[in-house]
Design a protein around this motif. Sequence first.
Motif, PDB file in Angstrom:
ATOM      1  N   ARG A 132      15.386  -2.247   6.153  1.00 53.83           N
ATOM      2  CA  ARG A 132      15.083  -3.364   6.828  1.00 53.83           C
ATOM      3  C   ARG A 132      14.137  -3.198   8.081  1.00 53.83           C
ATOM      4  NH1 ARG A 132      20.817  -3.324   6.532  1.00 53.83           N
ATOM      5  NH2 ARG A 132      21.668  -4.863   5.152  1.00 53.83           N
ATOM      6  N   LYS A 133      13.997  -2.095   8.559  1.00 51.84           N
ATOM      7  CA  LYS A 133      13.289  -1.450   9.601  1.00 51.84           C
ATOM      8  C   LYS A 133      12.276  -0.730   9.247  1.00 51.84           C
ATOM      9  CE  LYS A 133      15.628  -4.026  12.794  1.00 51.84           C
ATOM     10  NZ  LYS A 133      14.804  -5.179  13.760  1.00 51.84           N
ATOM     11  N   ASP A 134      11.451  -0.320  10.227  1.00 47.97           N
ATOM     12  CA  ASP A 134      10.238   0.783   9.946  1.00 47.97           C
ATOM     13  C   ASP A 134      10.952   2.155  10.202  1.00 47.97           C
ATOM     14  OD1 ASP A 134       8.494  -1.077   9.638  1.00 47.97           O
ATOM     15  OD2 ASP A 134       7.777  -1.027  11.424  1.00 47.97           O
ATOM     16  N   VAL A 135      10.330   3.123   9.104  1.00 41.74           N
ATOM     17  CA  VAL A 135      11.382   4.470   8.950  1.00 41.74           C
ATOM     18  C   VAL A 135       9.880   5.306   9.196  1.00 41.74           C
ATOM     19  CG1 VAL A 135      12.142   6.199   7.811  1.00 41.74           C
ATOM     20  CG2 VAL A 135      12.744   3.541   7.227  1.00 41.74           C
ATOM     21  N   PRO A 136      10.200   6.226  10.643  1.00 40.24           N
ATOM     22  CA  PRO A 136       9.096   6.752  11.389  1.00 40.24           C
ATOM     23  C   PRO A 136       8.732   7.840  10.322  1.00 40.24           C
ATOM     24  CG  PRO A 136      10.606   6.344  12.889  1.00 40.24           C
ATOM     25  CD  PRO A 136      11.275   6.034  11.610  1.00 40.24           C
ATOM     26  N   LYS A 163       7.306  -0.782   6.929  1.00 39.79           N
ATOM     27  CA  LYS A 163       6.518   0.371   7.011  1.00 39.79           C
ATOM     28  C   LYS A 163       7.213   1.670   6.938  1.00 39.79           C
ATOM     29  CE  LYS A 163       2.426  -1.687   9.358  1.00 39.79           C
ATOM     30  NZ  LYS A 163       1.707  -1.497  10.516  1.00 39.79           N
ATOM     31  N   VAL A 164       7.172   2.667   6.014  1.00 38.59           N
ATOM     32  CA  VAL A 164       7.713   3.896   5.971  1.00 38.59           C
ATOM     33  C   VAL A 164       6.609   5.026   6.036  1.00 38.59           C
ATOM     34  CG1 VAL A 164       8.891   5.488   4.432  1.00 38.59           C
ATOM     35  CG2 VAL A 164       9.170   3.030   3.993  1.00 38.59           C
ATOM     36  N   GLY A 165       6.966   5.897   7.194  1.00 38.97           N
ATOM     37  CA  GLY A 165       5.945   6.770   7.587  1.00 38.97           C
ATOM     38  C   GLY A 165       5.727   8.158   6.619  1.00 38.97           C
ATOM     39  N   PRO A 166       4.524   8.789   6.463  1.00 36.25           N
ATOM     40  CA  PRO A 166       4.505  10.061   5.850  1.00 36.25           C
ATOM     41  C   PRO A 166       5.561  10.827   5.959  1.00 36.25           C
ATOM     42  CG  PRO A 166       2.559   9.409   7.027  1.00 36.25           C
ATOM     43  CD  PRO A 166       3.544   8.438   7.669  1.00 36.25           C
ATOM     44  N   HIS A 167       5.690  11.496   4.766  1.00 35.25           N
ATOM     45  CA  HIS A 167       6.761  12.704   5.016  1.00 35.25           C
ATOM     46  C   HIS A 167       8.241  12.225   4.840  1.00 35.25           C
ATOM     47  CE1 HIS A 167       3.586  15.560   4.506  1.00 35.25           C
ATOM     48  NE2 HIS A 167       3.045  15.127   5.613  1.00 35.25           N
ATOM     49  N   VAL A 192       0.762  -1.144   0.103  1.00 37.07           N
ATOM     50  CA  VAL A 192       0.067   0.010   0.167  1.00 37.07           C
ATOM     51  C   VAL A 192       0.848   0.987  -0.045  1.00 37.07           C
ATOM     52  CG1 VAL A 192      -1.696   1.330   1.213  1.00 37.07           C
ATOM     53  CG2 VAL A 192      -1.824  -1.160   1.072  1.00 37.07           C
ATOM     54  N   ILE A 193       0.689   1.766  -1.135  1.00 32.90           N
ATOM     55  CA  ILE A 193       1.685   3.295  -1.334  1.00 32.90           C
ATOM     56  C   ILE A 193       0.868   4.229  -1.513  1.00 32.90           C
ATOM     57  CG2 ILE A 193       3.273   4.314  -2.777  1.00 32.90           C
ATOM     58  CD1 ILE A 193       4.334   1.771  -3.843  1.00 32.90           C
ATOM     59  N   GLY A 194       1.101   5.351  -0.530  1.00 30.80           N
ATOM     60  CA  GLY A 194      -0.027   6.477   0.001  1.00 30.80           C
ATOM     61  C   GLY A 194       0.201   7.348  -1.447  1.00 30.80           C
ATOM     62  N   ASP A 195      -0.593   8.701  -1.314  1.00 27.57           N
ATOM     63  CA  ASP A 195      -0.517   9.625  -2.172  1.00 27.57           C
ATOM     64  C   ASP A 195       0.660  10.399  -2.427  1.00 27.57           C
ATOM     65  OD1 ASP A 195      -3.399   8.722  -2.578  1.00 27.57           O
ATOM     66  OD2 ASP A 195      -4.009  10.204  -1.292  1.00 27.57           O
ATOM     67  N   GLU A 231       3.999  -1.113   3.460  1.00 27.48           N
ATOM     68  CA  GLU A 231       3.385   0.261   3.539  1.00 27.48           C
ATOM     69  C   GLU A 231       4.058   1.402   3.435  1.00 27.48           C
ATOM     70  OE1 GLU A 231       0.453   0.092   6.730  1.00 27.48           O
ATOM     71  OE2 GLU A 231      -0.015  -1.882   6.484  1.00 27.48           O
ATOM     72  N   ILE A 232       3.787   2.569   2.605  1.00 24.66           N
ATOM     73  CA  ILE A 232       4.454   3.522   2.513  1.00 24.66           C
ATOM     74  C   ILE A 232       3.461   4.878   2.487  1.00 24.66           C
ATOM     75  CG2 ILE A 232       6.139   5.027   0.946  1.00 24.66           C
ATOM     76  CD1 ILE A 232       6.997   2.579  -0.015  1.00 24.66           C
ATOM     77  N   GLY A 233       4.050   5.791   3.486  1.00 25.71           N
ATOM     78  CA  GLY A 233       2.953   6.931   3.866  1.00 25.71           C
ATOM     79  C   GLY A 233       2.856   7.838   2.611  1.00 25.71           C
ATOM     80  N   ASP A 234       1.956   8.893   2.912  1.00 23.68           N
ATOM     81  CA  ASP A 234       1.684  10.006   1.836  1.00 23.68           C
ATOM     82  C   ASP A 234       3.191  10.808   1.911  1.00 23.68           C
ATOM     83  OD1 ASP A 234      -0.733   8.924   1.808  1.00 23.68           O
ATOM     84  OD2 ASP A 234      -1.706  10.910   2.938  1.00 23.68           O
ATOM     85  N   TYR A 235       3.449  11.305   0.772  1.00 19.66           N
ATOM     86  CA  TYR A 235       4.419  12.363   0.515  1.00 19.66           C
ATOM     87  C   TYR A 235       5.847  11.371   0.872  1.00 19.66           C
ATOM     88  CZ  TYR A 235       1.171  15.852   0.214  1.00 19.66           C
ATOM     89  OH  TYR A 235       0.213  16.895  -0.313  1.00 19.66           O
ATOM     90  N   ALA A 236       6.087  10.234   0.970  1.00 17.23           N
ATOM     91  CA  ALA A 236       7.251   9.636   1.271  1.00 17.23           C
ATOM     92  C   ALA A 236       7.987   9.751   0.048  1.00 17.23           C
ATOM     93  CB  ALA A 236       7.259   8.291   1.804  1.00 17.23           C
ATOM     94  N   ILE A 237       9.380   9.748   0.165  1.00 20.78           N
ATOM     95  CA  ILE A 237      10.262   9.717  -1.092  1.00 20.78           C
ATOM     96  C   ILE A 237      11.473   8.534  -0.736  1.00 20.78           C
ATOM     97  CG2 ILE A 237      12.083  10.899  -2.594  1.00 20.78           C
ATOM     98  CD1 ILE A 237      10.484  13.568  -1.985  1.00 20.78           C
TER      99      ILE A 237
END
Length: 265
Positions: free
Chosen positions: A171-175, A157-161, A121-124, A139-145
Amino acid sequence: MNQPFAYIHPEAKIAHNVVVEPFSTIYQDVEIGEGTWIGPNVTIMPGARIGKNCKIFPGAVISAVPQDLKFAGEKTTAHIGDNTVIRECVTVNRGTVDRQRTVVGSNCLLMAYVHVAHDCVIGDNCILANSVQVAGHVEIGDYAIVGGSSAVHQFVKVGPHAMISGGSLIRKDVPPFVKAGREPLSYSGINSIGLRRRGFSDQKISEIQQLYRLLFLGGLNNNEALDKIELELAPSPERDEVVNFVRQSGRGVIKGYNRHNSSAD
């Protein structure tokens, strides 16, 4: 406008002003919204749901079956949001029984040779640079690069922005709201430039910086740091988003930068 050398299955649902260039193939059980351009030599397979005003460049394959040995032919989909650009040779696989679908949001840019695996699931408003490889269930949050040639481990999981350096092994989640780089992937500060571009005030950015000082630079473990953040920092959507992200992390979050474990030094 459909070129005579393109093949479109008669059961595909294609809006009237979609352009399909020569030598592209569109299978049954496909839906494509108004204003979308399908370049030459594109393959759109069953289960694709493509939004309005998208651009899909040559060599892309959308909604191929998952590269997952557990896949048993279940009916699943791959969704592409409105105004998303998919460059050359991108592959987006459809879902499995786990989530039933793979999702790429609206206003995204997937550069050449990106792979998005099943059940992601890749955000907007996300950007995946050239050759980013995204494993299943990410999962990749909105506005992530995500920088070019990076590889994202399954279930991460990669957090928004968030902004992640090119060539990273994730390998680990990125806040949310952070920059991450080095090997192993570590916290590298706040994505302040990106946040300003998206309307975050200097005061709000300062609050986020203080939050991450406590989390990554305060010498505390995550639970201690989160308790201190909730005690010392006023509630806000950003504070609560970070706290909830870290508490709910399944794979654990990246660490603060430690010069002694970095190959860069």
